[in-house]
Structures are given as structure tokens and as C-alpha cells.
Design a protein around this motif. Structure first.
Motif, PDB file in Angstrom:
ATOM      1  N   THR A  46       0.825  -1.200   0.000  1.00 43.00           N
ATOM      2  CA  THR A  46       0.000   0.000   0.000  1.00 43.00           C
ATOM      3  C   THR A  46       0.861   1.253   0.000  1.00 43.00           C
ATOM      4  O   THR A  46       0.620   2.197  -0.758  1.00 43.00           O
ATOM      5  N   ALA A  47       1.882   1.264   0.848  1.00 45.31           N
ATOM      6  CA  ALA A  47       2.780   2.415   0.897  1.00 45.31           C
ATOM      7  C   ALA A  47       3.473   2.622  -0.445  1.00 45.31           C
ATOM      8  O   ALA A  47       3.584   3.749  -0.943  1.00 45.31           O
ATOM      9  N   HIS A  48       3.909   1.525  -1.051  1.00 44.95           N
ATOM     10  CA  HIS A  48       4.576   1.629  -2.353  1.00 44.95           C
ATOM     11  C   HIS A  48       3.598   2.143  -3.406  1.00 44.95           C
ATOM     12  O   HIS A  48       3.952   2.980  -4.254  1.00 44.95           O
ATOM     13  N   GLY A  49       2.352   1.655  -3.364  1.00 43.21           N
ATOM     14  CA  GLY A  49       1.357   2.076  -4.338  1.00 43.21           C
ATOM     15  C   GLY A  49       1.016   3.547  -4.222  1.00 43.21           C
ATOM     16  O   GLY A  49       0.854   4.245  -5.227  1.00 43.21           O
ATOM     17  N   LEU A  50       0.909   4.027  -2.996  1.00 36.53           N
ATOM     18  CA  LEU A  50       0.600   5.442  -2.790  1.00 36.53           C
ATOM     19  C   LEU A  50       1.726   6.329  -3.289  1.00 36.53           C
ATOM     20  O   LEU A  50       1.497   7.368  -3.927  1.00 36.53           O
ATOM     21  N   VAL A  51       2.965   5.920  -3.004  1.00 35.67           N
ATOM     22  CA  VAL A  51       4.119   6.702  -3.456  1.00 35.67           C
ATOM     23  C   VAL A  51       4.265   6.622  -4.972  1.00 35.67           C
ATOM     24  O   VAL A  51       4.587   7.610  -5.645  1.00 35.67           O
ATOM     25  N   ASP A  52       3.969   5.440  -5.513  1.00 38.08           N
ATOM     26  CA  ASP A  52       4.137   5.216  -6.945  1.00 38.08           C
ATOM     27  C   ASP A  52       3.013   5.851  -7.760  1.00 38.08           C
ATOM     28  O   ASP A  52       3.113   5.969  -8.981  1.00 38.08           O
ATOM     29  N   GLY A  53       1.920   6.244  -7.077  1.00 43.13           N
ATOM     30  CA  GLY A  53       0.836   6.942  -7.766  1.00 43.13           C
ATOM     31  C   GLY A  53      -0.174   6.034  -8.428  1.00 43.13           C
ATOM     32  O   GLY A  53      -0.702   6.369  -9.493  1.00 43.13           O
ATOM     33  N   ASP A  54      -0.460   4.847  -7.833  1.00 43.74           N
ATOM     34  CA  ASP A  54      -1.491   3.990  -8.425  1.00 43.74           C
ATOM     35  C   ASP A  54      -2.876   4.529  -8.079  1.00 43.74           C
ATOM     36  O   ASP A  54      -3.019   5.638  -7.571  1.00 43.74           O
ATOM     37  N   SER A  55      -3.921   3.752  -8.341  1.00 37.32           N
ATOM     38  CA  SER A  55      -5.286   4.250  -8.157  1.00 37.32           C
ATOM     39  C   SER A  55      -5.601   4.561  -6.701  1.00 37.32           C
ATOM     40  O   SER A  55      -6.523   5.335  -6.417  1.00 37.32           O
ATOM     41  N   ARG A  56      -4.861   3.984  -5.755  1.00 38.40           N
ATOM     42  CA  ARG A  56      -5.058   4.338  -4.352  1.00 38.40           C
ATOM     43  C   ARG A  56      -4.686   5.796  -4.103  1.00 38.40           C
ATOM     44  O   ARG A  56      -5.379   6.511  -3.357  1.00 38.40           O
TER      45      ARG A  56
END
Length: 374
Positions: free
Chosen positions: A154-164
Motif C-alpha cells: 500500500t505504501a509503495h502504491g501510494l508513493v508510486d501513484g497507483d489508483s489508491r
């Protein structure tokens, strides 16, 4: 229509609170921004979902909490546990807010409410739902992998700019980011957490019904944040007007990209050809015969037939008399288009035959001499 009325009803306590605090004009602007918000529109654009029942209850609870009426806040929150299994976590969050608020004699009731919410989560997930499940389990739990990897992903996704990240941004932007200043926003944490920790990417997106209750929370937090800032002398009347303009501008700018934008077009008022075809198909199949249908066609048959989803899930051991598959617009669940094709191949080799096709929908019937394929 019931879903629309329930969603609109949630706006009434929010509107009354905003009008009391800011006057009629700004109050109506804030309430209208809620009704037009992307989360509400996405929910109304989807099938009816039980979460609609939570919206007016949650609005009444949060307005009561924001106006320091703690007993009504807890009373309105209590029945939320009967809406959906995860709503007990939201109830627990409200209970803890009341318990930790400097509210004197309501502290104990806040903790009891939190226990009430958590208790119903456990009862629903460990007892009630498995009891009614075909395989005696709570299958939604499979969408939450081990907690450590969830947090890292989740942390990686938020930083990476995914739909989250997009959903988190939109949740705050709809209030002009003012909601961050209110403790009421903490009530959104349980819902945001289980969605973002899940490995089901549909939970991350600003679509379907998933953000409906979050709109109620964010707009209650917006009103509370502005009231708090004004009370502490951090915001003058001009600042309140600027906030209202920011919220209104976001609501209006977003409109062309939301379902409501279809209303001015002719297509927005036409019955979908597949819906019309599905009704004809439903009328042609005897009511005592079972149908397996693509997920986006299932709602067209459930009022008149015994229906399961196609392709059938491993726990579904029934043998449908008919298979109705959306070939031109695959449902995407429980399999993708390739999975649909494989399941159709198995069906055709197991005693089913294609009778006809209508508007991209294939209708298969089980032949009398075929063997069970369940």
C-alpha cells in the motif's frame, strides 16, 4: 430509486448543519457539493448496494458528533453494524472518538459502543456469514493477504501513484482539503484501510459504491473543520466564502467526467439494447429453470429465476438449465474474457448448445440427454 433517496437523505442533516453555521447560501452550496460529489454519483451509477442504508445513519451520527451531542451520535451509529460486516469498524471509530473526546460521562458509553462495533465484526465474519456460506467460510477474507506485505504494498502504491493515490487525493480534494483539520475524518480510516490493504484493485478505485459513505464522512469533516477554525479565530467570514467557492468549483469542474454528465445527451435516456435483450431472454425461459449468467447480466434475471454467476465458481455445484453470456461486454468477474471463452468451450462440450445471439448476448440451453456438469 431507493438508493438515490437514501443517498439524498444523508444530505439533509449535513445541509441543516451547514445552513445553521454559515447561512442559507453557503449551506446550500456545501450540501449540493455533497449530492454532486464523485463518490455519490459513482454509487448511484452502480447496482443497488446495502451501503446506501448506512449513509443517512452515518450522516445523523456525524452531525450529532460534530455538534457535541454525544449520546445521539452513538445511538445513530449503533444500527450501522446491521448494514455490512465492515461497518462495525466504523462504529468502533465513532465510539473511540466519543470516548477520547473530553466529554465526561459519555466516555464509558463511547468505549462500550466501540466494543459493540468490534463484537459485531467478529460475529459476522466468524459466525453469521460462514453459517450462510456454501463452503462455511468468509470468502472476502481471501482478499486481505498477510498484513506485513499489505502495508508495504500500500505504501509503495501510494508513493508510486497507483489508483489508491488518486482515490486518496480525490477524497480530500472534494472538500478543498479542509476536511484534514477535523477529527471526524478519522471515522474514514477503517474503510480506507481495508480497501487499500486489499489485493483487489477494484477496492482502490474511485468507482462503484465503495466511496459513498466516505463522501458523508468527508463533508461532515469539512463542516466541522470550518466551524472549528472560525471558532478559534483562525478563519474569518471571507475565508468561509473562499472555502465554499473552492468546494463548489471542484464539484462543477468534475461534473463533465461523472455519470450525471450523461443526462443532457440522448443516450442517457435510452434503454440499453442489452437490457432490452435480457428482458426478452428472461421472458423466454420458464421460471422453474435455472440460469447461469455473466455477472453484469445477473440483475436482469434474479427477480424471476434462480440464478448463479457464469463462469460458475468452484463452490457452485448446481447444474444450470441455461447459460447466458455477455460476449460483447464481458463482465470481468469471476473471470476475464479469456476465462469466459474457456468456460463456454467446456459447456459446449458438456451438453449445451447455442440457441441464439441477441445484442452480443449468447444464450445456451442444456440438452435433455446431457450429463451434469456441476
Amino acid at each position: 430509486m431507493a438508493q438515490a433517496l437514501l443517498s439524498a437523505a444523508a444530505g439533509i442533516p449535513l445541509a441543516r448543519w451547514a445552513v445553521r453555521e454559515f447561512g442559507a447560501l453557503i449551506g446550500v452550496v456545501v450540501a449540493s457539493a455533497y449530492e454532486l460529489s464523485w463518490g455519490v454519483q459513482a454509487a448511484l451509477n452502480f447496482d443497488f448496494h446495502e451501503i446506501a442504508f448506512a449513509m443517512p445513519l452515518l450522516a445523523m451520527s456525524l452531525v450529532s458528533l460534530g455538534t457535541r451531542r454525544f449520546f445521539p451520535a452513538l445511538a445513530w451509529a449503533l444500527p450501522l453494524v446491521f448494514v455490512k460486516e465492515d461497518m462495525g469498524l466504523t462504529v468502533a471509530a465513532i465510539g473511540l472518538l466519543v470516548a477520547l473526546w473530553p466529554a465526561g460521562r459519555t466516555r464509558l458509553y463511547g468505549f462500550l459502543t466501540a466494543l459493540w462495533g468490534l463484537g459485531w465484526v467478529l460475529l459476522a465474519v466468524e459466525g453469521i456469514i460462514p453459517l450462510m456460506s456454501a463452503d462455511d467460510s468468509y470468502c472476502q477474507g481471501s482478499k486481505l493477504p498477510p498484513l506485513g506485505s499489505d502495508i508495504a504494498d500500500t505504501a509503495h502504491g501510494l508513493v508510486d501513484g497507483d489508483s489508491r493515490a488518486a482515490t486518496a487525493f480525490l477524497l480530500l480534494a472534494v472538500s478543498g482539503f479542509a476536511a484534514i483539520r477535523s477529527p471526524l475524518l478519522l471515522v474514514a480510516l477503517p474503510t480506507v484501510a481495508w480497501r487499500f490493504l486489499s489485493d483487489n484493485s477494484n477496492f482502490w478505485k474511485p468507482i462503484f459504491h465503495y466511496n459513498a459513505i466516505l463522501m458523508v464522512i468527508v463533508f461532515a469533516a469539512l463542516i466541522d473543520a470550518v466551524v472549528r477554525s472560525r471558532r478559534h479565530g483562525q478563519l474569518i467570514e471571507r475565508g468561509v466564502r473562499v472555502m465554499a467557492v473552492a468546494v463548489a468549483v471542484f464539484a462543477v469542474v468534475a461534473l463533465p467526467f461523472l455519470p450525471l454528465a450523461r443526462l443532457p445527451s440522448a443516450d442517457g435516456w435510452r434503454v440499453d439494447p442489452q437490457t432490452a435483450a435480457a428482458r426478452v431472454i428472461s421472458d423466454s425461459i420458464p421460471r422453474d429453470e435455472r440460469i447461469a449468467a455473466s455477472n453484469n447480466l445477473v440483475p436482469q434475471f434474479v427477480a424471476t429465476h434462480d440464478v448463479s454467476v457464469f463462469p460458475q465458481r468452484p463452490t457452485d455445484t448446481t447444474t444450470p438449465d441455461w447459460i447466458v453470456v455477455n460476449r460483447s461486454d464481458p463482465a470481468g468477474w469471476p473471470t476475464d474474457e479469456e476465462g469466459d471463452s474457456k468456460a463456454l468451450y467446456v459447456a459446449l462440450s458438456s451438453g449445451y448448445e447455442v440457441l441464439y445471439e441477441a445484442n452480443g448476448i449468447e444464450v445456451l440451453q442444456r440438452t435433455p440427454l446431457s450429463t451434469d456438469v456441476g
